[in-house]
Write an enzyme that holds these catalytic residues in place. Structure first.
Site, PDB file in Angstrom:
ATOM      1  N   ASP A 199      36.664  33.047  36.493  1.00  0.00           N
ATOM      2  CA  ASP A 199      35.789  33.171  37.646  1.00  0.00           C
ATOM      3  C   ASP A 199      34.357  32.790  37.266  1.00  0.00           C
ATOM      4  O   ASP A 199      33.877  33.126  36.182  1.00  0.00           O
ATOM      5  CB  ASP A 199      35.838  34.621  38.142  1.00  0.00           C
ATOM      6  N   GLU A 266      36.312  28.037  37.314  1.00  0.00           N
ATOM      7  CA  GLU A 266      35.697  27.857  38.629  1.00  0.00           C
ATOM      8  C   GLU A 266      34.218  27.530  38.425  1.00  0.00           C
ATOM      9  O   GLU A 266      33.461  28.347  37.895  1.00  0.00           O
ATOM     10  CB  GLU A 266      35.825  29.124  39.465  1.00  0.00           C
TER      11      GLU A 266
END
Length: 546
Positions: A199, A266
């Site tokens: 993330d 990401e």
């Protein structure tokens, strides 16, 4: 070399909304196990689990309070082990979210760090003294609104939080923090996970000097207004720092100790995500894959798709992207791109065909295979802190997170026996899995067909890509690998287009083509039509549209 991930297809499961088995209205690991046959039937290679680690759920699990434990909302470590075992038995890999740019403020690391400036974890988070007037050290904003700095009276300092105030940022300039994060990853690798989705991978490091960000500029001018002030800055110093690359190499070195594992980062940066994606995956010693938000917005043009791929492979010819059109953070693409279509079903099929034919790996978000649109929610139904703060201009992320409708009948369509944490509305209920199972013309049937077909065409998973110079709204390119080649053409509009295909004598349309007619050199694409035409590897086939 085990590179199953290269050109592979990853299916994102958002556990809260997949399947509930205990009636509390929230999906769980047992529910995912219960629905593994559905995932396997799609023909994907891997499951990505959104966060399941222990969390107060301020940001739906993206605020971790214990990295080594499964949140009781979803089950137990034993449930996780069972999921890994049963997924592997079906030939499915499993990767899991690792949210390590920040923790929950309930994490023991932060609880210790906040107590003094001298304890053993005093420097594990980003602390800074106030300016002489008591204001924060710089102008950095938080993604969810307000300043990115929260005052702590015990230390007499501010701490950095790029998201919620309850999500303090870890200090990756501290090598002890880096090692602690790597130890967390090793824990899950030892339990059999096949890798990680990382993330906010470009948020790990901040500028050590804490310099203020400059204003955002659009075509050389300051952005006058944005719903979220975060978008009014160029985040030059608060993220995407050069020190990040060295840490990503440490992540890759760890994964190399577990053959067959992978990583997908990401990259959250609206202006330079593609160059960062390329940088973070180049050289064979950084991340395996990265994705950005370039195809998760409203733009739906041939120029946009072409420019993003060409930029990526120009900056990082040996890097590897992972493309997606929807995920848990953005409105579903059949809703975003609806102005470019006549039929939601046709747009859903075209989108699947397009993302599965681009050079790179693919991530599909749960419900795409059903053609689910964005759910229209009332303010009082929201749970997302971003949506609550910026309503109604920004309705947040709940609309793409509503539960999967499994069975026919009334909502919540077999998702739970209780009250679902987000409602299943009629538009989603009507697209339930059971109804589509019995329909050979359903979106679900098309997904299964095209995923199976793609496996027989390695040029689409691994091949080079070369774009043809076609005018809008036509996107056309050639994929080639090991002597096999495929011509791919897409009409990205709600109006029919007539194209010319030259140099492909005797070619015929593949059966997965939709809204396409090939007669001699003439190729007609109806609204959202697309064509796949196999050609010889040495062919000089061309597509033209003016």
């Amino acid at each position: 070399m085990n590179e199953w991930w290269r050109g592979g297809v990853i299916y994102q499961v958002y556990p809260r909304s997949f399947q509930d088995t205990n009636g509390d209205g929230v999906g769980d690991l047992a529910g995912i196990i219960h629905r593994l046959d559905h995932i396997q039937s799609l023909g994907v290679d891997c499951i990505w689990l959104s966060p399941i680690q222990q969390s107060p759920q301020d940001d739906m699990g993206y605020d971790v309070s214990d990295y080594l434990e499964v949140d009781r909302l979803f089950g137990s470590l034993q449930d996780f082990d069972s999921l890994i075992e049963q997924a592997h038995a079906r030939g499915l890999k499993v990767i899991m979210d690792q949210v390590v740019s920040h923790t929950s403020d309930q994490h023991p690391w932060f609880q210790e760090s906040r107590l003094s400036r001298t304890n053993r974890r005093a420097d594990w988070y980003v602390w800074a003294d106030p300016l002489p007037d008591g204001s924060p050290p710089n102008n950095w904003p938080a993604v969810f609104g307000g300043r990115a700095w929260e005052w702590n009276p015990t230390r007499g300092q501010y701490y950095l939080h790029n998201f919620l105030a309850s999500q303090p940022d870890l200090n990756f300039h501290n090598e002890e923090v880096q090692q602690a994060v790597l130890d967390v990853m090793r824990f899950w690798l030892e339990r059999g996970v096949d890798g990680f989705r990382l993330d906010t991978v470009n948020y790990y490091f901040h500028d050590k000097r804490l310099r203020s960000n400059p204003p955002n500029r659009v075509r050389g001018e300051h952005l006058p207004y944005a719903v979220n002030p975060y978008d009014m800055q160029e985040h030059k110093f608060s993220k995407s720092q050069p020190e990040n690359l060295a840490f990503l190499k440490r992540v890759r070195a760890l994964l190399e100790q577990y053959p067959g594992t992978t990583s997908v980062g990401e990259v959250g940066d609206s202006h330079k995500s593609v160059p960062l994606m390329a940088q973070y995956t180049s050289g064979g010693d950084t991340l395996h894959m990265c994705y950005g938000f370039d195809f998760l917005g409203d733009e739906f043009t041939a120029r946009h798709f072409r420019s993003r791929l060409e930029t990526f492979f120009k900056v990082g010819p040996d890097g590897w992207p992972c493309w997606s059109f929807s995920n848990h953070d953005v409105p579903r693409h059949v809703t975003r791109w609806a102005p470019h279509s006549v039929s939601r079903e046709d747009l859903a099929r075209q989108s699947a065909a397009l993302v599965l034919s681009l050079r790179g790996s693919v991530c599909l978000y749960q419900g795409e295979e059903l053609g689910l649109p964005e759910t229209d929610l009332l303010f009082e139904e929201l749970t997302d802190p971003r949506g609550i703060r910026f309503w109604p201009e920004d309705k947040g992320r709940d609309g793409c997170r509503t539960p999967i409708p499994w069975e026919e009948g009334e909502a919540p369509n077999g998702f739970t026996t209780g009250t679902p944490w987000l409602p299943v509305k009629p538009a989603q209920s009507a697209l339930n899995v059971a109804a589509q199972e019995g329909d050979d013309n359903s979106t679900l049937a098309f997904y299964r067909t095209i995923l199976a077909w793609r496996k027989t065409h390695p040029e689409l998973a691994l091949g080079d890509i070369r774009f043809f110079n076609t005018a809008e709204p036509v996107l056309a390119f050639r994929r080639e690998h090991d002597g096999q080649a495929m011509l791919c053409a897409f009409n990205l509009s709600a109006e029919p287009c007539d194209l010319t295909v030259s140099g492909a004598r005797g070619a015929a349309l593949e059966e997965v083509s939709r809204g396409a007619t090939l007669s001699g050199r003439s190729l007609r694409l109806e609204a959202n039509g697309f064509a796949f035409i196999p050609i010889a590897g040495e062919s000089t086939a061309r597509v033209s549209y003016r």
